[in-house]
Design a protein around this motif. Structure first.
Motif, PDB file in Angstrom:
ATOM      1  N   ALA A 107       0.946  -1.331   0.025  1.00  0.00           N
ATOM      2  CA  ALA A 107       0.106   0.036   0.004  1.00  0.00           C
ATOM      3  C   ALA A 107       0.906   1.260   0.046  1.00  0.00           C
ATOM      4  CB  ALA A 107      -0.879   0.069   1.061  1.00  0.00           C
ATOM      5  N   THR A 111       3.018   7.042  11.724  1.00  0.00           N
ATOM      6  CA  THR A 111       1.495   7.623  10.957  1.00  0.00           C
ATOM      7  C   THR A 111       1.508   9.115  11.365  1.00  0.00           C
ATOM      8  OG1 THR A 111       0.479   6.425  12.643  1.00  0.00           O
ATOM      9  CG2 THR A 111       0.614   5.303  10.698  1.00  0.00           C
ATOM     10  N   GLN A 159      -3.620   8.475   7.279  1.00  0.00           N
ATOM     11  CA  GLN A 159      -2.764   7.484   7.127  1.00  0.00           C
ATOM     12  C   GLN A 159      -2.902   6.507   8.246  1.00  0.00           C
ATOM     13  OE1 GLN A 159       1.465   8.436   7.372  1.00  0.00           O
ATOM     14  NE2 GLN A 159       2.094   6.737   6.233  1.00  0.00           N
ATOM     15  N   GLN A 211      -5.851   4.275   7.663  1.00  0.00           N
ATOM     16  CA  GLN A 211      -5.642   3.360   6.608  1.00  0.00           C
ATOM     17  C   GLN A 211      -4.686   2.203   6.808  1.00  0.00           C
ATOM     18  OE1 GLN A 211      -2.761   4.785   3.469  1.00  0.00           O
ATOM     19  NE2 GLN A 211      -3.560   3.198   1.971  1.00  0.00           N
TER      20      GLN A 211
END
Length: 164
Positions: free
Chosen positions: A38, A95, A100, A103
């Motif tokens: 990702a 993060t 973020q 996710q």
């Protein structure tokens, strides 16, 4: 990740990171691979085995300031210790943005993560909600962190987990 840069009152508090717990090394490995797929850089992810986390926790407990028990830091390390004693593994992912972190937590949950906690300057946010019908109980320095189990203790979580 330098441990000294991620402390609050002598205990591990990686602000701007999401700390994710997995019941097995295989789940943590799968999440590491999925996060890489990702676009999360491998250098942004730190892995902790159960024994590494136990060493980290013992260090924290030996060096914690009395002020650590005012917030959730001490409660979290006690919950992490209960999980590490059950063989859990962790990923700690940088993060800096909330989107973020969300996710990363979503990817981790799909790989079997049971917990994902975003460490902010003043609060630590649970990013994976439990939907097993257990009501949250009060948290305090004396009672510890609510694990959303009938007793409120993290050590009970393994007993409630479905067999694999």
């Amino acid at each position: 990740m330098n441990h000294d840069d991620n402390q609050s009152f002598g205990v591990f508090k990686p602000v701007g990171h999401t700390v994710i717990s997995f019941a097995s090394a295989e789940q943590a490995d799968a999440a590491f691979q999925s996060l890489g797929g990702a676009g999360v850089a491998g250098s942004s992810i730190r892995r902790y085995t159960d024994s590494e986390m136990l060493r980290q926790i013992e260090h924290d407990l030996a060096n914690a300031s009395p002020l650590a028990s005012i917030g959730q830091e001490r409660n979290l390390i006690m919950a992490h210790r209960a999980l590490a004693e059950q063989g859990y593994h962790w990923l700690v992912v940088h993060t800096p943005e909330d989107a973020q972190a969300a996710q990363v937590a979503g990817i981790a949950k799909r790989c079997g993560a049971e917990r994902a906690q975003l460490y902010g300057n003043f609060i630590i946010e649970e990013l994976i909600e439990r939907h097993d019908g257990v009501m949250q109980v009060g948290e305090s320095p004396d009672r510890g962190l609510d694990a959303q189990t009938p007793s409120g203790r993290e050590s009970e979580a393994a007993e409630l987990r479905p067999a694999r």
